[in-house]
Design a protein around this motif. Sequence first.
Motif, mmCIF file in Angstrom:
data_model
loop_
_atom_site.group_PDB
_atom_site.id
_atom_site.type_symbol
_atom_site.label_atom_id
_atom_site.label_comp_id
_atom_site.label_asym_id
_atom_site.label_seq_id
_atom_site.Cartn_x
_atom_site.Cartn_y
_atom_site.Cartn_z
ATOM 1 N N GLY A 151 0.801 -1.208 0.000
ATOM 2 C CA GLY A 151 0.000 0.000 0.000
ATOM 3 C C GLY A 151 0.843 1.271 0.000
ATOM 4 N N PRO A 152 0.231 2.414 -0.314
ATOM 5 C CA PRO A 152 0.984 3.674 -0.348
ATOM 6 C C PRO A 152 1.489 4.102 1.020
ATOM 7 N N GLY A 153 0.670 3.867 2.069
ATOM 8 C CA GLY A 153 1.102 4.218 3.418
ATOM 9 C C GLY A 153 2.280 3.382 3.864
ATOM 10 N N GLY A 154 2.222 2.086 3.601
ATOM 11 C CA GLY A 154 3.317 1.201 3.967
ATOM 12 C C GLY A 154 4.591 1.527 3.205
ATOM 13 N N THR A 155 4.444 1.859 1.925
ATOM 14 C CA THR A 155 5.607 2.215 1.118
ATOM 15 C C THR A 155 6.250 3.500 1.624
ATOM 16 N N ALA A 156 5.420 4.505 1.894
ATOM 17 C CA ALA A 156 5.946 5.781 2.397
ATOM 18 C C ALA A 156 6.658 5.584 3.729
ATOM 19 N N TRP A 157 6.060 4.792 4.618
ATOM 20 C CA TRP A 157 6.650 4.576 5.940
ATOM 21 C C TRP A 157 7.982 3.830 5.843
ATOM 22 N N LEU A 158 8.032 2.795 5.018
ATOM 23 C CA LEU A 158 9.284 2.051 4.847
ATOM 24 C C LEU A 158 10.371 2.947 4.266
ATOM 25 N N ARG A 159 10.003 3.793 3.319
ATOM 26 C CA ARG A 159 10.978 4.704 2.740
ATOM 27 C C ARG A 159 11.528 5.661 3.793
ATOM 28 N N MET A 160 10.663 6.170 4.653
ATOM 29 C CA MET A 160 11.114 7.083 5.697
ATOM 30 C C MET A 160 12.013 6.354 6.705
ATOM 31 N N CYS A 161 11.650 5.130 7.059
ATOM 32 C CA CYS A 161 12.446 4.360 8.025
ATOM 33 C C CYS A 161 13.849 4.088 7.494
ATOM 34 N N PHE A 162 13.939 3.626 6.254
ATOM 35 C CA PHE A 162 15.256 3.389 5.665
ATOM 36 C C PHE A 162 16.005 4.706 5.460
ATOM 37 N N VAL A 202 1.596 -2.374 6.092
ATOM 38 C CA VAL A 202 2.676 -3.346 5.926
ATOM 39 C C VAL A 202 2.278 -4.694 6.506
ATOM 40 N N LEU A 203 1.674 -4.685 7.699
ATOM 41 C CA LEU A 203 1.290 -5.931 8.356
ATOM 42 C C LEU A 203 0.155 -6.646 7.628
ATOM 43 N N ASP A 204 -0.750 -5.871 7.027
ATOM 44 C CA ASP A 204 -1.898 -6.465 6.329
ATOM 45 C C ASP A 204 -1.626 -6.727 4.854
ATOM 46 N N GLY A 205 -0.483 -6.249 4.346
ATOM 47 C CA GLY A 205 -0.205 -6.381 2.923
ATOM 48 C C GLY A 205 0.380 -7.733 2.559
ATOM 49 N N GLU A 206 0.680 -7.870 1.280
ATOM 50 C CA GLU A 206 1.292 -9.097 0.768
ATOM 51 C C GLU A 206 2.807 -8.923 0.805
ATOM 52 N N PHE A 207 3.374 -9.087 1.985
ATOM 53 C CA PHE A 207 4.798 -8.824 2.197
ATOM 54 C C PHE A 207 5.627 -9.967 1.622
ATOM 55 N N THR A 208 6.507 -9.633 0.689
ATOM 56 C CA THR A 208 7.402 -10.625 0.091
ATOM 57 C C THR A 208 8.856 -10.207 0.337
ATOM 58 N N TRP A 209 9.790 -11.109 0.050
ATOM 59 C CA TRP A 209 11.188 -10.900 0.419
ATOM 60 C C TRP A 209 11.806 -9.661 -0.215
ATOM 61 N N TRP A 210 11.360 -9.285 -1.422
ATOM 62 C CA TRP A 210 12.024 -8.198 -2.138
ATOM 63 C C TRP A 210 11.531 -6.814 -1.734
ATOM 64 N N VAL A 211 10.479 -6.741 -0.927
ATOM 65 C CA VAL A 211 9.916 -5.441 -0.567
ATOM 66 C C VAL A 211 10.917 -4.601 0.223
ATOM 67 N N LEU A 212 11.572 -5.200 1.208
ATOM 68 C CA LEU A 212 12.509 -4.440 2.041
ATOM 69 C C LEU A 212 13.705 -3.905 1.242
ATOM 70 N N PRO A 213 14.420 -4.736 0.460
ATOM 71 C CA PRO A 213 15.527 -4.168 -0.315
ATOM 72 C C PRO A 213 15.067 -3.149 -1.344
ATOM 73 N N ALA A 214 13.875 -3.355 -1.912
ATOM 74 C CA ALA A 214 13.355 -2.376 -2.871
ATOM 75 C C ALA A 214 13.077 -1.045 -2.182
ATOM 76 N N ALA A 215 12.425 -1.117 -1.023
ATOM 77 C CA ALA A 215 12.135 0.110 -0.275
ATOM 78 C C ALA A 215 13.426 0.804 0.150
ATOM 79 N N ALA A 216 14.423 0.018 0.524
ATOM 80 C CA ALA A 216 15.705 0.602 0.929
ATOM 81 C C ALA A 216 16.373 1.321 -0.242
ATOM 82 N N GLY A 217 16.367 0.699 -1.408
ATOM 83 C CA GLY A 217 16.963 1.332 -2.581
ATOM 84 C C GLY A 217 16.246 2.613 -2.968
ATOM 85 N N ILE A 218 14.906 2.585 -2.902
ATOM 86 C CA ILE A 218 14.126 3.777 -3.230
ATOM 87 C C ILE A 218 14.387 4.874 -2.207
ATOM 88 N N ALA A 219 14.515 4.496 -0.932
ATOM 89 C CA ALA A 219 14.782 5.478 0.117
ATOM 90 C C ALA A 219 16.116 6.176 -0.101
#
Length: 289
Positions: A24-35, A182-199
């Motif tokens: 989701g957009p909220g989860g993506t924005a939050w992960l980007r800010m965290c990284f 993030v908790l309710d989404g379809e979390f897969t292994w590549w989400v974290l490294p992708a979010a980190a790279g975008i951040a």
Amino acid sequence: MAVAAMLAVQLASALSVPVIEQVGPGGTAWLRMCFGVVFLWMIARPAIRSLTRGDVPALLALGTVTGFMTLFFLAAVERIPLGTAVAIEFLGPLAVAGLMGKSRKALLWPALALVGVVLLTEPWQGEVDLAGVGFALAAGTCWGLYNILTQHVGDRFAGISGLSLTIPVAAIATLPVGLPQVLDGEFTWWVLPAAAGIALITPVIAFGLEMLALRRMTHTAFGTLLSIEPAFGILIGLLVLAQTPTLMQLLGIAIVIAAGAAAQRGGTRATDPIVTTGQGGAPPGAPTP
């Protein structure tokens, strides 16, 4: 620096689309800010000890605005084409430029840009995503405030020290929306490294460049450059997301760009900003590690 920042922002938005589909957009924005917090604190030591009570309100405001600007914009990109979302969002800083202008005639340019946005959204086709437009307008409101607050914070802190203090606020501000997605989404292994790279692209590189650019420019000069960002949105949307605009939409983008450029006057700032806090609390002009 400003042009590079604009390209980085649009590239990060386009690359965020697959992540949005998962968390989701909220989860993506939050992960980007965290990284972003992790990367910024590795690069710049926040000057926490040198903070004054007067610094806190601006830092909290900028951090909150930054977080929700990203969240609202990603929510818009989820629903409408990237170039259209950028053009609608641009109404925010353009309106700020009009309100800060010396003449009330400056408000004519945001009105002209609105005509361009209407051509972009083509409401006569009956396919306007009102939620997407609403999210883009909300992001634009945050964008206008962001430009003002960024210059204020950038004048107070050297380098990207101010950014390293505001992004943690952005992560906390978006947590109530982002973590549940993030908790309710379809979390897969590549989400974290992708979010980190975008951040690393945005907020670290792009927002850092914007803050450094705004220390050297007036709001109006920066706004002149911002007027080409909708074109960058169309370009990146075409190259990365295969979003091909119609001739009417290209005309709308051209009108928005022309209105943005015409609304701005000025060049470099009249005086150099007085930076009172160096990176890591060092005095201005002192060597930094």
